[in-house]
Design a protein around this motif. Structure first.
Motif, PDB file in Angstrom:
ATOM      1  N   ASN A 184      -0.979  -3.988  -7.961  1.00 33.79           N
ATOM      2  CA  ASN A 184      -1.090  -3.881  -9.420  1.00 33.79           C
ATOM      3  C   ASN A 184      -1.822  -5.093  -9.990  1.00 33.79           C
ATOM      4  OD1 ASN A 184       0.654  -1.514  -9.557  1.00 33.79           O
ATOM      5  ND2 ASN A 184       2.293  -2.932  -9.010  1.00 33.79           N
ATOM      6  N   PRO A 185      -3.115  -5.218  -9.715  1.00 31.96           N
ATOM      7  CA  PRO A 185      -3.820  -6.437 -10.143  1.00 31.96           C
ATOM      8  C   PRO A 185      -3.837  -6.640 -11.660  1.00 31.96           C
ATOM      9  CG  PRO A 185      -5.367  -4.818  -9.270  1.00 31.96           C
ATOM     10  CD  PRO A 185      -3.994  -4.301  -9.003  1.00 31.96           C
ATOM     11  N   THR A 186      -3.891  -5.556 -12.438  1.00 35.73           N
ATOM     12  CA  THR A 186      -3.930  -5.703 -13.899  1.00 35.73           C
ATOM     13  C   THR A 186      -2.638  -6.344 -14.405  1.00 35.73           C
ATOM     14  OG1 THR A 186      -5.337  -3.760 -14.057  1.00 35.73           O
ATOM     15  CG2 THR A 186      -4.256  -4.477 -16.067  1.00 35.73           C
ATOM     16  N   ALA A 187      -1.510  -5.825 -13.965  1.00 42.00           N
ATOM     17  CA  ALA A 187      -0.225  -6.382 -14.391  1.00 42.00           C
ATOM     18  C   ALA A 187      -0.054  -7.808 -13.872  1.00 42.00           C
ATOM     19  CB  ALA A 187       0.913  -5.498 -13.893  1.00 42.00           C
ATOM     20  N   PHE A 188      -0.495  -8.051 -12.647  1.00 42.45           N
ATOM     21  CA  PHE A 188      -0.356  -9.387 -12.071  1.00 42.45           C
ATOM     22  C   PHE A 188      -1.194 -10.404 -12.846  1.00 42.45           C
ATOM     23  CE2 PHE A 188      -1.358 -12.803  -9.092  1.00 42.45           C
ATOM     24  CZ  PHE A 188      -0.073 -13.185  -8.728  1.00 42.45           C
ATOM     25  N   LEU A 189      -2.403 -10.035 -13.200  1.00 43.75           N
ATOM     26  CA  LEU A 189      -3.262 -10.966 -13.956  1.00 43.75           C
ATOM     27  C   LEU A 189      -2.715 -11.193 -15.363  1.00 43.75           C
ATOM     28  CD1 LEU A 189      -6.788  -9.899 -12.721  1.00 43.75           C
ATOM     29  CD2 LEU A 189      -5.503 -11.963 -12.143  1.00 43.75           C
ATOM     30  N   SER A 190      -2.090 -10.187 -15.927  1.00 44.39           N
ATOM     31  CA  SER A 190      -1.441 -10.372 -17.224  1.00 44.39           C
ATOM     32  C   SER A 190      -0.315 -11.404 -17.106  1.00 44.39           C
ATOM     33  CB  SER A 190      -0.887  -9.041 -17.721  1.00 44.39           C
ATOM     34  OG  SER A 190      -0.163  -9.219 -18.909  1.00 44.39           O
ATOM     35  N   ARG A 213       0.125 -15.404 -18.761  1.00 44.29           N
ATOM     36  CA  ARG A 213       1.282 -15.933 -19.478  1.00 44.29           C
ATOM     37  C   ARG A 213       1.823 -17.199 -18.823  1.00 44.29           C
ATOM     38  NH1 ARG A 213       4.308 -12.078 -22.746  1.00 44.29           N
ATOM     39  NH2 ARG A 213       3.059 -10.202 -22.953  1.00 44.29           N
ATOM     40  N   VAL A 214       1.702 -17.310 -17.529  1.00 47.93           N
ATOM     41  CA  VAL A 214       2.302 -18.427 -16.798  1.00 47.93           C
ATOM     42  C   VAL A 214       1.376 -19.644 -16.757  1.00 47.93           C
ATOM     43  CG1 VAL A 214       3.128 -19.165 -14.532  1.00 47.93           C
ATOM     44  CG2 VAL A 214       3.757 -16.936 -15.413  1.00 47.93           C
ATOM     45  N   LEU A 215       0.094 -19.437 -16.560  1.00 47.25           N
ATOM     46  CA  LEU A 215      -0.822 -20.566 -16.380  1.00 47.25           C
ATOM     47  C   LEU A 215      -0.824 -21.564 -17.531  1.00 47.25           C
ATOM     48  CD1 LEU A 215      -3.892 -19.046 -14.549  1.00 47.25           C
ATOM     49  CD2 LEU A 215      -2.194 -20.621 -13.666  1.00 47.25           C
ATOM     50  N   PRO A 216      -0.876 -21.132 -18.784  1.00 47.39           N
ATOM     51  CA  PRO A 216      -0.878 -22.145 -19.846  1.00 47.39           C
ATOM     52  C   PRO A 216       0.359 -23.037 -19.830  1.00 47.39           C
ATOM     53  CG  PRO A 216      -1.535 -20.032 -20.721  1.00 47.39           C
ATOM     54  CD  PRO A 216      -1.076 -19.802 -19.316  1.00 47.39           C
ATOM     55  N   LEU A 217       1.444 -22.563 -19.285  1.00 46.62           N
ATOM     56  CA  LEU A 217       2.659 -23.361 -19.227  1.00 46.62           C
ATOM     57  C   LEU A 217       2.617 -24.383 -18.096  1.00 46.62           C
ATOM     58  CD1 LEU A 217       5.270 -20.509 -19.707  1.00 46.62           C
ATOM     59  CD2 LEU A 217       4.352 -22.055 -21.437  1.00 46.62           C
TER      60      LEU A 217
END
Length: 103
Positions: free
Chosen positions: A67-73, A77-81
Motif C-alpha cells: 500500500n505505497p499510497t497509504a504508507f507515503l501518507s 505525517r511522521v517526517l516533519p516530527l
C-alpha cells in the motif's frame, strides 16, 4: 430554625469535588486514546512477525510494498516530527526556476 433534612440538602447542593472544573492538564492524553494507540502499535508488531523478525518494522516494510499510497501518507505525517538540526553559521538559500518550452 431549619430541620435536619433542609440542612442536609444545603450541604449536598453547595459541595463540589476539589478538582471540579480543572479538566485534563494540557497535553495529557485521554485514557481511551492511549489504550487505542497502544493496541494499534501492538497489533502492528504482531502482524510484522508474520512477515519478518523485526515486528513493526517488518509490518511497515510490507505495507510500503503493498500500500505505497497509504504508507507515503504516513511518512508525510511522521517526517516533519523527526527533523532535528543544528545550524552553525549562515544559511544559504538556493532557488531554481526551470521553464519548459511549449510543445
Amino acid at each position: 430554625m431549619s430541620t435536619e433534612q433542609e440542612q442536609a440538602t444545603k450541604v449536598v447542593k453547595n459541595s463540589k469535588p476539589p478538582a471540579a472544573g480543572k479538566g485534563r492538564p494540557k497535553g495529557a492524553m485521554n485514557k481511551n486514546t492511549k489504550l487505542l494507540k497502544d493496541a494499534i502499535l501492538e497489533a502492528a508488531a504482531r502482524a510484522g512477525d508474520k512477515w519478518g523478525k523485526e515486528g513493526m518494522v517488518s509490518y511497515l516494510e510490507h505495507q510500503a510494498d503493498e500500500n505505497p499510497t497509504a504508507f507515503l501518507s504516513l511518512m508525510g505525517r511522521v517526517l516533519p516530527l523527526q527533523v532535528k538540526a543544528e545550524i552553525q553559521g549562515g544559511i544559504e538559500h538556493v532557488v531554481r526556476v526551470q521553464w519548459k518550452a511549449p510543445q
